[in-house]
Design a protein around this motif. Structure first.
Motif, short mmCIF file in Angstrom:
data_model
loop_
_atom_site.label_atom_id
_atom_site.label_comp_id
_atom_site.label_asym_id
_atom_site.label_seq_id
_atom_site.Cartn_x
_atom_site.Cartn_y
_atom_site.Cartn_z
N GLY A 139 0.91 -1.50 0.11
CA GLY A 139 -0.13 -0.04 0.03
C GLY A 139 0.35 1.70 -0.20
N LYS A 166 3.58 1.22 -4.96
CA LYS A 166 4.19 0.45 -5.85
C LYS A 166 3.32 0.59 -7.40
CE LYS A 166 5.45 -3.03 -3.27
NZ LYS A 166 4.89 -2.08 -1.94
N THR A 167 2.82 0.40 -7.34
CA THR A 167 1.31 0.10 -8.65
C THR A 167 1.30 1.68 -9.79
OG1 THR A 167 0.61 -1.81 -7.61
CG2 THR A 167 -0.35 -1.07 -9.25
N HIS A 178 -5.61 13.13 -2.05
CA HIS A 178 -7.03 12.29 -1.72
C HIS A 178 -8.22 12.84 -1.15
CE1 HIS A 178 -5.26 8.73 -3.24
NE2 HIS A 178 -4.21 8.55 -2.32
#
Ligand code: ATP
Length: 275
Positions: A60, A63-64, A205
């Motif tokens: 979480g 990395k993606t 966010h």
């Protein structure tokens, strides 16, 4: 498995500015990508071309996101796979999937008029764990060997330049063959964010959320020691849900405070120490 399905070739337009608090990781990753983009000048200096970048760090942390941002930065087609997709009982199936993944990358770039394809393999430790240790399975060895063959076969002057990015939170489990020069030889650590990092992530966010005047994101950042980016995203979302439940048109500080405890319990974080 069809890698050309929605999981695969990308319509993702994530950029580095969507990632908070990973200053040094982004810097290192960008430098590696610049190496790849400017391979002519790299070659004239006799520097070995880079093939694979390994992102390591807890779940979480982004990395993606970083892999997706890397694809946008190099204007590459984004093809995603997970290490677990390659583990099969039947001989040769895993190796065949590895071949197919690289073939999909080579085929889909020209279709989208791109010169680069970025293959992202999440949970690489499942596919590339130490041979003979994780399992002594012959099928597993074949799969890892096929990955090594594909990596070794990548050339800078291929028509479609393939960049490999893999992610793991268990780099200690990886087979050393994967880390050899010319394979995953650039390792980028993606750690949990510090207070400033958490503030940046909270700003990202809450970008399109209506915040009440009493909301102090820096206080929330201080109170969320140990939270990953994924926890902070979830915190912002939970706070918005609480606001909606109370029929409030803005998200208030107390919505965040209540959500911190909720996310902490859901995410099994350790007790909250202060930083
Ligand atoms: P895993 O190891 O579990 O695959 P990961 O490191 O790949 O995790 P991501 O999938 O990139 O993590 O992050 C999950 C979500 O958490 C993202 O979609 C994003 O909403 C949020 N997130 C995580 N890290 C960050 C960050 N640094 N900045 C902004 N958002 C983040």
């Amino acid at each position: 498995k069809n890698f050309d399905s929605p999981v695969g070739a990308g319509r993702y337009e994530i950029s580095f500015s969507d990632i908070g608090g990973q200053f040094s990781a982004i810097h290192e990753l960008r430098e590696a990508l610049d190496f790849i983009k400017n391979h002519q000048s790299i070659r004239s200096l006799g520097i070995r071309p880079l093939k694979g970048i390994l992102l390591t760090g807890p779940p979480g942390t982004g990395k993606t996101l970083m892999a997706k941002a890397a694809a946008s930065y190099t204007d590459a087609v984004f093809i995603a796979a997970s290490g677990s997709e390659f583990i099969e009982m039947y001989a040769g199936v895993g190796a065949q999937r590895v071949r197919k993944l690289f073939q999909t990358a080579r085929d889909s770039a020209p279709r989208q008029k791109k010169n680069y394809a970025l293959i992202f393999i999440d949970e690489i430790e499942i596919l590339g764990g130490k041979r003979g240790q994780t399992t002594s399975h012959l099928e597993y060895d074949q799969t890892l060997n096929q990955l090594l063959v594909e990596i070794d076969g990548l050339k800078v002057d291929d028509n479609v330049r393939i960049l490999l990015v893999a992610a793991t939170n268990r780099s200690d489990m990886l087979d050393p063959a994967l880390m050899r020069p010319g394979r995953f030889d650039r390792i980028v650590k993606v750690d949990l964010p510090d207070k400033d990092g958490r503030l940046e992530i909270l700003k990202i966010h809450t970008r399109n959320k209506p915040l009440a005047e009493d909301v102090k994101l820096n206080v929330i950042a201080r109170e969320t020691f140990g939270f990953s980016g994924a926890h902070l995203e979830s915190l912002a979302n939970e706070a918005a849900i609480l606001a909606m439940r109370e029929k409030s048109s803005v998200i208030k500080q107390h919505h965040f405070n209540e959500s911190i405890d909720k996310v902490m319990m859901g995410g099994k974080l350790d007790k909250r120490p202060s930083e």
